[in-house]
Scaffold this motif. Structure first.
Motif, short mmCIF file in Angstrom:
data_model
loop_
_atom_site.label_atom_id
_atom_site.label_comp_id
_atom_site.label_asym_id
_atom_site.label_seq_id
_atom_site.Cartn_x
_atom_site.Cartn_y
_atom_site.Cartn_z
N ASN A 150 6.87 -4.51 5.90
CA ASN A 150 6.94 -3.09 5.59
C ASN A 150 7.54 -2.31 6.75
N ILE A 171 8.55 -1.98 -6.14
CA ILE A 171 8.50 -0.71 -5.40
C ILE A 171 7.11 -0.13 -5.56
N GLU A 190 11.18 1.83 -1.00
CA GLU A 190 11.96 0.64 -0.70
C GLU A 190 11.55 -0.53 -1.59
N SER A 191 12.47 -1.46 -1.80
CA SER A 191 12.21 -2.67 -2.58
C SER A 191 11.62 -3.73 -1.68
N GLY A 217 12.03 2.34 5.31
CA GLY A 217 10.78 1.79 4.80
C GLY A 217 9.68 2.81 4.73
N ILE A 273 17.14 -0.47 5.74
CA ILE A 273 16.13 -0.32 4.68
C ILE A 273 16.15 1.14 4.26
N PRO A 274 16.18 1.44 2.94
CA PRO A 274 16.18 2.84 2.50
C PRO A 274 15.05 3.63 3.16
N ASP A 280 14.04 -6.69 -1.59
CA ASP A 280 15.25 -6.46 -0.78
C ASP A 280 14.95 -6.63 0.70
N ILE A 281 13.76 -6.20 1.13
CA ILE A 281 13.40 -6.36 2.54
C ILE A 281 13.25 -7.85 2.87
N THR A 298 13.62 7.38 10.21
CA THR A 298 14.09 6.40 9.23
C THR A 298 15.16 5.48 9.80
#
Length: 369
Positions: free
Chosen positions: A301, A125, A73-74, A69, A65-66, A77-78, A59
């Motif tokens: 992504n 999401i 993840e949003s 990715g 990125i939470p 937001d990316i 990760t």
């Protein structure tokens, strides 16, 4: 790099310059049980976690990125992380919440972005094309938004009129001057052509691909199955470019050029510490794509994005395993380097939390079209 972020005017496609749409045959591995396709990957992930002493090390390949990715993840937001100089390469979008008045919020967003119908509406999401729909007018917009519970984040996005779509998997080791494209895959939606006699149901059942897995295609067309399309009318059977929704894929890695690599690298280098993931885009023609121009990005992504050329016809099950091991093994190596630079993962339980949240949200979404 600034010169690489400017775009010459798109050139119209010429005959023979379209992406090949002949991959409408069904591979014997396409719709195997997920446990068969992904089970060995789970074991591989565990082994890598033990090797690097961190089950979430991968990760860190995209630390801003939470979960890198991997899940939860949003999308918005990316895309927000793309630098201003590269925004012209992204299909305009805006995220808003469902619930009372959401159709007005969507229309206001379209007005701010200068969008006209049709537009794409999708959850912010999600994964594997869940909930993605092409919206052709205000009534369809309102009806689709009414299918969502309140307070779900959704995205309205410009519909890119180019016919062809590709998934480009990009990777850059920390410290490398330039990233590279590991694979490129052309996506296409199987379609039937009316003969003025057969119903849509009959055309689907007679299709060389759709007829073998009708449960993938018929539910989306339930309201139209008794229609008799006029002669010559082409009807795509799926909109979203996702394998699980029925799109077919063709490995086009051999068509990658230095010009395309430089362009994708220049765009993604405007994002903070983005090292490993897939760019989904639509493009005007094969020649313009190879020149690194006349395309727009739909999504970016992270490490959870599949190397989708593994779904191309002719790929064996052993090949699928090798492809996954290569791509996710590289994510761990990148993440381990980022860890040495001081980044710290949030651990395996955070990945599980995000996955459970994503799964719960997907269960609330309307079917894709």
């Amino acid at each position: 790099m600034d010169a690489l972020l400017s775009d010459p005017p798109p050139a119209p496609a010429t005959p023979g310059d379209r992406a090949d749409r002949t991959a409408d045959t069904l591979s014997p591995n396409e719709f195997l049980s997920p446990w068969i396709v992904y089970g060995p990957l789970v074991l591989f992930w565990i082994l890598l976690g033990l090797r690097y002493r961190d089950f979430a090390a991968a990760t860190l390949a995209n630390p801003h990125i939470p979960a890198g990715g991997l899940c939860g993840e949003s999308k918005g937001d990316i895309l927000d992380q793309v630098g201003p100089a590269a925004r012209a390469w992204i299909a305009p979008w805006q995220v808003f919440a469902t619930g009372q008045g959401s159709d007005h919020r969507a229309l206001a967003a379209m007005d701010r972005l200068g969008l006209n119908f049709p537009v794409v509406l999708k959850p912010d999401i999600g994964c594997k094309g869940a909930g993605v729909r092409l919206i052709d007018g205000p009534n369809a917009l309102r009806a689709t938004l009414d299918l969502y519970p309140a307070r779900i984040a959704v995205m309205v996005q410009h519909f890119i009129p180019y016919e062809d779509e590709a998934g480009i998997f990009y990777s850059r080791m920390p410290g490398e001057a330039r990233g590279r494209i590991l694979s490129m895959t052309f996506k296409s939606a199987p379609a039937v052509t009316g003969d003025g006699i057969s119903t849509l149901r009959a055309l689907v059942l007679a299709h060389p691909r759709a007829g073998k897995v009708p449960h993938i295609y018929l539910p989306r067309l339930a309201a139209r199955l008794d229609e008799v399309p006029e002669t010559g009318r082409r009807i795509p059977l799926v909109f979203t470019g996702n394998h699980s929704k029925g799109s077919s894929f063709r490995d086009a890695t051999h068509l990658v050029t230095p010009a395309l690599t430089r362009r994708i690298d220049a765009i993604l280098r405007t994002m903070p510490d983005f090292h490993h993931g897939r760019v989904d885009l639509r493009f005007a023609s094969v020649s313009s794509l190879r020149e690194g121009r006349a395309f727009q990005i739909i999504e970016i992504n992270g490490i959870g994005s599949e190397p989708i050329h593994m779904w191309a016809p002719g790929t064996t099950l052993a090949d699928m395993y090798r492809i996954q091991f290569r791509f996710y093994g590289r994510a761990f190596r990148i993440g381990n380097r980022m860890k040495r630079r001081g980044h710290r993962s949030r651990g395996a339980f955070d990945m599980l939390r995000l996955w459970r949240r994503q799964s719960a949200l997907i269960a609330l979404y309307p079917p894709s079209h």
